[in-house]
Design an enzyme around this catalytic site. Structure first.
Site, PDB file in Angstrom:
ATOM      1  N   GLY A 252     -21.751  10.326 -14.289  1.00  0.00           N
ATOM      2  CA  GLY A 252     -21.301  11.655 -13.855  1.00  0.00           C
ATOM      3  C   GLY A 252     -21.040  11.809 -12.376  1.00  0.00           C
ATOM      4  O   GLY A 252     -20.866  12.939 -11.897  1.00  0.00           O
ATOM      5  N   LYS A 254     -18.356  11.026 -10.578  1.00  0.00           N
ATOM      6  CA  LYS A 254     -17.035  11.612 -10.294  1.00  0.00           C
ATOM      7  C   LYS A 254     -16.881  12.965 -10.977  1.00  0.00           C
ATOM      8  O   LYS A 254     -16.190  13.838 -10.451  1.00  0.00           O
ATOM      9  CB  LYS A 254     -15.927  10.636 -10.691  1.00  0.00           C
ATOM     10  CG  LYS A 254     -15.995   9.375  -9.867  1.00  0.00           C
ATOM     11  CD  LYS A 254     -14.904   8.401 -10.189  1.00  0.00           C
ATOM     12  CE  LYS A 254     -15.258   7.041  -9.638  1.00  0.00           C
ATOM     13  NZ  LYS A 254     -16.376   6.385 -10.359  1.00  0.00           N
ATOM     14  N   ASP A 271     -18.276  10.565 -22.930  1.00  0.00           N
ATOM     15  CA  ASP A 271     -18.701   9.173 -22.764  1.00  0.00           C
ATOM     16  C   ASP A 271     -19.069   8.636 -24.135  1.00  0.00           C
ATOM     17  O   ASP A 271     -19.599   9.370 -24.967  1.00  0.00           O
ATOM     18  CB  ASP A 271     -19.877   9.004 -21.791  1.00  0.00           C
ATOM     19  CG  ASP A 271     -19.925   7.582 -21.220  1.00  0.00           C
ATOM     20  OD1 ASP A 271     -19.379   7.363 -20.120  1.00  0.00           O
ATOM     21  OD2 ASP A 271     -20.455   6.683 -21.905  1.00  0.00           O
ATOM     22  N   CYS A 369     -13.515   0.016 -10.901  1.00  0.00           N
ATOM     23  CA  CYS A 369     -14.205  -0.630  -9.775  1.00  0.00           C
ATOM     24  C   CYS A 369     -14.017  -2.140  -9.904  1.00  0.00           C
ATOM     25  O   CYS A 369     -14.920  -2.919  -9.651  1.00  0.00           O
ATOM     26  CB  CYS A 369     -15.679  -0.229  -9.694  1.00  0.00           C
ATOM     27  SG  CYS A 369     -16.627  -0.569 -11.175  1.00  0.00           S
TER      28      CYS A 369
HETATM   29  C1  LIG Z   1     -17.055   2.978 -14.828  1.00  0.00           C
HETATM   30  S1  LIG Z   1     -18.190   3.802 -15.827  1.00  0.00           S
HETATM   31  C2  LIG Z   1     -17.858   5.464 -15.429  1.00  0.00           C
HETATM   32  C3  LIG Z   1     -18.500   5.924 -14.144  1.00  0.00           C
HETATM   33  C4  LIG Z   1     -18.382   7.421 -13.961  1.00  0.00           C
HETATM   34  N1  LIG Z   1     -17.013   7.878 -14.027  1.00  0.00           N
HETATM   35  C5  LIG Z   1     -18.988   7.889 -12.662  1.00  0.00           C
HETATM   36  O1  LIG Z   1     -18.272   8.078 -11.686  1.00  0.00           O
HETATM   37  O2  LIG Z   1     -20.214   8.072 -12.622  1.00  0.00           O
HETATM   38  C6  LIG Z   1     -17.431   3.662 -17.371  1.00  0.00           C
HETATM   39  C7  LIG Z   1     -18.057   4.489 -18.473  1.00  0.00           C
HETATM   40  O3  LIG Z   1     -17.171   4.425 -19.591  1.00  0.00           O
HETATM   41  C8  LIG Z   1     -17.935   4.537 -20.766  1.00  0.00           C
HETATM   42  N2  LIG Z   1     -17.052   4.076 -21.850  1.00  0.00           N
HETATM   43  C9  LIG Z   1     -16.740   2.819 -22.195  1.00  0.00           C
HETATM   44  N3  LIG Z   1     -15.864   2.826 -23.208  1.00  0.00           N
HETATM   45  C10 LIG Z   1     -15.600   4.115 -23.495  1.00  0.00           C
HETATM   46  C11 LIG Z   1     -14.787   4.770 -24.454  1.00  0.00           C
HETATM   47  N4  LIG Z   1     -14.056   4.070 -25.311  1.00  0.00           N
HETATM   48  N5  LIG Z   1     -14.779   6.118 -24.484  1.00  0.00           N
HETATM   49  C12 LIG Z   1     -15.537   6.827 -23.612  1.00  0.00           C
HETATM   50  N6  LIG Z   1     -16.349   6.262 -22.705  1.00  0.00           N
HETATM   51  C13 LIG Z   1     -16.369   4.924 -22.641  1.00  0.00           C
HETATM   52  C14 LIG Z   1     -19.159   3.710 -20.477  1.00  0.00           C
HETATM   53  O4  LIG Z   1     -20.229   4.098 -21.313  1.00  0.00           O
HETATM   54  C15 LIG Z   1     -19.405   4.032 -19.004  1.00  0.00           C
HETATM   55  O5  LIG Z   1     -20.334   5.071 -18.887  1.00  0.00           O
END
Ligand SMILES: C[S@@+](CC[C@H](N)C(=O)[O-])C[C@H]1O[C@@H](n2cnc3c(N)ncnc32)[C@H](O)[C@@H]1O
Length: 428
Positions: A252, A254, A271, A369
């Site tokens: 969370g 962003k 998520d 990232c």
């Molecule tokens: C890079 S992290 C996100 C970081 C977040 N946006 C932040 O700024 O704190 C990617 C996230 O995508 C979720 N994720 C992976 N595949 C997904 C999907 N098909 N649908 C929704 N969320 C997904 C993962 O559980 C993970 O929490």
């Protein structure tokens, strides 16, 4: 109580041989360690993980034959010992004697002589052994190859910078406090910090500090977030009352920033992990923001979408994390080349499935990232080529590398993480 060196070796064994992450392993180990020993444990665990490929190469040079599979803890204890002698400011006799004691503690008394002799040999011949070491940057071969191909000029710098732990950077909540005011407040509390160059909400601390010591942390005035991650709100420039989807939101960071960046944003935060989504709720509660939280696969649009299109979408896609290796060195050990192809497929599927949920005239910000083109510029260029109503919006921010699409940031010592952004607009 177990010695710090043995705990570190056990964690390293679990990461290297059993594919466990530091996030899985370290919190429980720290909880079981005396407060005074915790920083040293962290130093050993992060350091041996960061330099594992190089340490492994040194061990292969020093030993006549490899240690048997069932005795692999001895191999990891050797890595812990060598790391101290190579990289840490620990008295050499203590590094050797304490590591040998940890070998006894691991019930591998047979190996005490071997470990003692190996560490002493490294102590004597360090320069010669290191001069022969081909993997000093300690990157896996497959990643080395991909990075060298993508960044022939910057390759060595990227590896070097990825081995230096990143600074602690904070996001100042613009709804609650002006950045310069917070910096003054921090100064009065003895915290040395300065405004970051690119993200207008970011400040970097000269030295990491516990969040409880940061002025206004509990009240939601500041959050911990790298500068690169803070460009997201600046690029998306939400209007007040915008209807926004954060498709991969946990934990969370962003989501919170987007909510802080405009008034009355109607945020849907998805998520796939219900457990991680809980963290989104907790993080938003601290900064006094709310969102509709939905645990779902963002690609299963028919299961979660009401049919009302979004003004803006953030797709912070699951990725290799190769831009944040300095914060998560276990990525070097856990990721495999085949993961990149699999991740690229998932990312493209998310782009394809989410695109219809965006309003004509609306904007989707694609972010990772990662520093690998297959997940970034190639991904976006491919999507734009196949999507007639998707237009790539040029970004004015400076980039660290030339790309076919979007901006690519590379990890910088004392600066931001490696990150990628591409802004797409749906034509009317
Ligand atoms: C890079 S992290 C996100 C970081 C977040 N946006 C932040 O700024 O704190 C990617 C996230 O995508 C979720 N994720 C992976 N595949 C997904 C999907 N098909 N649908 C929704 N969320 C997904 C993962 O559980 C993970 O929490």
């Amino acid at each position: 109580m177990k010695s710090t060196r043995l705990i570190a070796a056990e964690i390293l064994l679990n990461v290297v041989d059993h594919g466990r992450s530091l996030n899985d392993e370290l919190p429980a180990a720290l909880a079981d360690t005396e407060l005074d020993d915790q920083p040293f444990l962290q130093q050993l665990v992060y350091g041996t993980t960061r330099y594992y490929f190089a340490l492994d190469e040194i061990i292969q040079k020093i030993l006549d034959k490899p240690i048997k599979d069932k005795e692999r803890i001895v191999h990891m204890l050797l890595a812990v010992g060598l790391y101290q002698l190579w990289k840490l400011n620990v008295a050499e006799h203590a590094a050797i004697n304490e590591t040998v004691s940890a070998v006894t503690e691991s019930k591998r008394k047979w190996a005490t002589g071997l470990v003692n002799a190996s560490l002493r040999r490294f102590q004597r011949e360090k320069d010669a052994i290191l001069a022969e070491c081909r993997r000093g940057d300690s990157f896996p071969g497959w990643l080395n190859k991909r990075l060298r191909q993508a960044y022939p000029e910057q390759f060595a710098e990227i590896c070097g910078n990825s081995n230096v732990p990143g600074p602690m950077t904070l996001r100042i909540n613009a709804k609650r406090v002006i950045r310069e005011q917070w910096l003054k407040l921090a100064e009065t509390e003895g915290i040395v910090a300065q405004a970051c160059e690119h993200a207008n909400s970011a400040v970097t601390l000269a030295a990491a500090a516990p969040v409880a010591m940061l002025p206004g942390f509990d009240a939601g005035d500041v959050s911990v977030q790298d500068e690169a991650a803070q460009l997201c709100a600046q690029i998306l420039e939400l209007n007040d009352a915008a209807r926004v989807l954060d498709a991969c939101s946990a934990p969370g960071g962003k989501t919170g920033h987007l909510l802080e960046s405009a008034q009355n944003v109607q945020m849907t935060a998805l998520d796939v992990s219900a457990e991680r989504l809980q963290r989104v709720g907790e993080n938003l509660a601290r900064i006094g923001e709310t969102a509709e939280l939905i645990a779902a696969d963002a690609a299963d649009v028919e299961l979660w979408w009401s049919g009302e299109p979004f003004d803006a979408i953030l797709l912070d896609a699951p990725c290799s994390g190769t831009g944040v290796i300095r914060r998560h060195p276990d990525i070097k050990l856990l990721r495999k080349s085949a993961d990149i192809t699999a991740l690229a497929k998932i990312q493209r599927n998310l782009l394809n499935k989410l695109w219809p949920t965006l309003k004509p005239g609306g904007r989707l910000l694609y972010a990772t990232c990662s520093i690998l083109p297959d997940e970034n510029s190639h991904q976006v260029a491919g999507f734009v080529a196949e999507t007639p109503d998707a237009e790539l919006i040029p970004l004015t921010l400076p980039a660290d590398a030339e790309t076919a699409a979007g901006i690519q940031w590379l990890p910088q010592v004392d600066g931001h993480d490696g990150f990628f952004y591409a802004l797409l607009e749906k034509q009317l």
